[in-house]
Design a protein around this motif. Structure first.
Motif, short mmCIF file in Angstrom:
data_model
loop_
_atom_site.label_atom_id
_atom_site.label_comp_id
_atom_site.label_asym_id
_atom_site.label_seq_id
_atom_site.Cartn_x
_atom_site.Cartn_y
_atom_site.Cartn_z
N GLN A 85 0.77 -1.11 -0.14
CA GLN A 85 -0.08 -0.25 -0.02
C GLN A 85 1.20 1.01 0.03
OE1 GLN A 85 -1.61 0.65 4.36
NE2 GLN A 85 -0.74 -1.46 4.30
N SER A 89 -7.14 6.24 -7.53
CA SER A 89 -6.60 5.74 -5.98
C SER A 89 -6.92 4.51 -5.76
CB SER A 89 -6.87 7.01 -4.58
OG SER A 89 -6.22 8.30 -5.49
N ARG A 94 -1.76 5.99 -5.29
CA ARG A 94 -1.75 5.09 -3.75
C ARG A 94 -2.60 4.02 -4.01
NH1 ARG A 94 -2.24 9.54 0.16
NH2 ARG A 94 -3.51 11.05 -1.64
N ILE A 121 -4.70 3.28 -1.24
CA ILE A 121 -5.16 3.31 0.12
C ILE A 121 -6.24 2.32 0.95
CG2 ILE A 121 -6.98 4.58 1.52
CD1 ILE A 121 -6.13 6.86 -0.31
N GLU A 144 -7.76 11.02 3.41
CA GLU A 144 -7.33 10.17 2.77
C GLU A 144 -6.77 10.75 1.36
OE1 GLU A 144 -6.80 6.37 5.53
OE2 GLU A 144 -8.34 7.21 5.38
#
Length: 437
Positions: free
Chosen positions: A63, A84, A396, A398, A435
């Motif tokens: 992650q 994401s 990313r 998450i 986030e």
């Protein structure tokens, strides 16, 4: 078809050329525009695939920003900095199974009302539509591979109004194109105004009778009547909007290259149909016809993969390696269509930035078929792309513990807030999904 000559007739083998044009699986030749016709505005599209995914090939092993793309997500490699991966999220109040399409954008407990088998709530796209409707011809667009609303627990639409009533989806590219871009003739204009006058008269009568009846009812019946009247007022607003736009010219869009006769239920047409509906979604945004779209790529407990595969049957894989391999191929096929749509948005300039920066794309499923084929509302597959101009940060993975996760509605709330919705909560949300900010 046969060849005739010298008094002899020879039957030809079946050839692709014998198929009607709409059944030939030719790739789309449509290309994105160099520049958007819209000012930079926030917009959102919610793309839904049914039956879950092969979570084993979907989920990245690590992650954070330096995560390694999973075998399935490798399909989106060219866009990795623009989306994401969100894992571990789910709908705590939902029961799972093949009602995921009904609850993906609502997060509702469908059995929350005693004595009722099904009660849905408003979907996030309609909350957004209430905020953006004043600026566009269409408050929202609903697309699906089957038209109409379907049935409870197996809806053909992702969109539900304030009363939890499903809004019908459109599955014909030609009808959708004509609705957005073909000018109405004088007869159509007069018919629209006549329908408005007739509906206006009926609505006035209904509201008048309801007002008189309200004084005679008990509390429970008053609540039911209030729900009914809310639906009547929503109908009234939609009718009024038709009249407001009846004399506003529709944008002129060339249809060259658009496969408008593609059929969602035909295995040959499936890739073309998905592409053309995404192309029309792109054109809806380019022309600012609407700022929010829901698109159910196939309905739950049914539907085809991109190549016509029996997606539902594959989702009940029971952990079989061969079936999981086929399911992963369906997942990658869908993501290829998504990648092409993201290409369109990235290659179109809008106010000096790629159109994708102004467009939030939410892609996922309302169920997780899991390592053993169970249909869970936990750890739902979810991607969010675009929207960097509004503060979304990507690139990313998450990850959350599926048993201790924030609700998926936190993500929906965040998208809505970026669309201008001023609300601190939606459904069972606990706050913004910080986030991704």
């Amino acid at each position: 078809m046969a060849l005739r000559g010298l008094g002899v007739t020879l039957g030809l083998p079946f050839l692709e050329a014998m198929l009607p044009r709409s059944l030939q699986a030719a790739p789309s030749t449509y290309r994105p525009l160099g520049k958007s016709g819209s000012a930079p505005v926030p917009r959102a599209i919610f793309c839904y695939v049914p039956n879950g995914v092969n979570i084993l090939d979907w989920l990245p092993k690590d992650q954070g920003k330096g995560y390694t793309l999973s075998p399935t997500l490798e399909t989106l490699r060219d866009h990795r900095d623009h989306f994401s991966v969100l894992s571990g999220l789910g709908h705590p109040r939902c029961t799972g199974g093949h009602s995921g399409g009904d609850t993906w954008l609502t997060g509702a407990d469908l059995r929350s009302v005693p004595g009722k088998d099904y009660t849905n709530t408003v979907s996030i796209d309609q909350i957004i539509a209430e905020r953006t409707a004043a600026h566009t011809r269409f408050p929202s667009l609903e697309i699906g591979d089957e038209s109409g609303t379907g049935t409870a627990l197996h809806s053909h639409t992702l969109a539900f109004d304030r009363n939890g009533t499903p809004l019908p989806a459109e599955n014909s590219p030609r009808r959708l194109f004509e609705r957005m871009f073909v000018a109405d003739d004088a007869g159509s204009r007069d018919a629209t105004l006549k329908r408005y006058a007739e509906k206006r008269s009926v609505l006035d009568e209904v509201l008048g009778e309801a007002k008189a009846l309200d004084k005679k009812l008990g509390r429970a019946d008053r609540d039911k009547l209030a729900e009914y009247l809310a639906a009547v007022r929503e109908t009234e607003r939609r009718v009024e909007r038709q009249v407001e736009w009846v004399d506003v010219p529709k944008p002129e869009i060339a249809r060259d290259g658009l496969q408008l006769d593609s059929q969602p239920g035909n295995a040959h047409d499936r890739p073309m149909w998905l592409d053309v509906m995404l192309e029309l979604s792109y054109l809806a945004f380019v022309t600012d016809a609407t700022r929010v779209i829901t698109f159910e790529w196939a309905r739950e407990a049914g539907g085809f993969g991109v190549g016509g595969e029996n997606h539902h049957e594959l989702s009940h894989h029971g952990g079989d390696p061969g079936t999981l391999k086929k399911l992963a191929a369906v997942d990658r096929g869908y993501l290829e269509r998504l990648a092409r749509f993201l290409d369109f948005l990235r290659s179109t300039d809008e106010g000096g930035r790629p159109m994708l920066d102004h467009t939030m794309v939410v892609y996922g499923s309302g169920m997780n078929s899991g390592p053993g084929g169970d249909h869970s509302p936990k750890d739902l597959p979810l991607l969010v792309a675009g929207g960097s101009a509004w503060g979304l940060k990507h690139g990313r993975h998450i990850a959350h513990d599926p048993e201790k996760h924030p609700p998926l509605t936190n993500v929906l709330l965040t998208v809505a807030q970026k669309m201008g919705v001023e609300s601190p909560a939606f459904s069972d949300s606990s706050g913004e999904f910080t986030e991704m900010l």
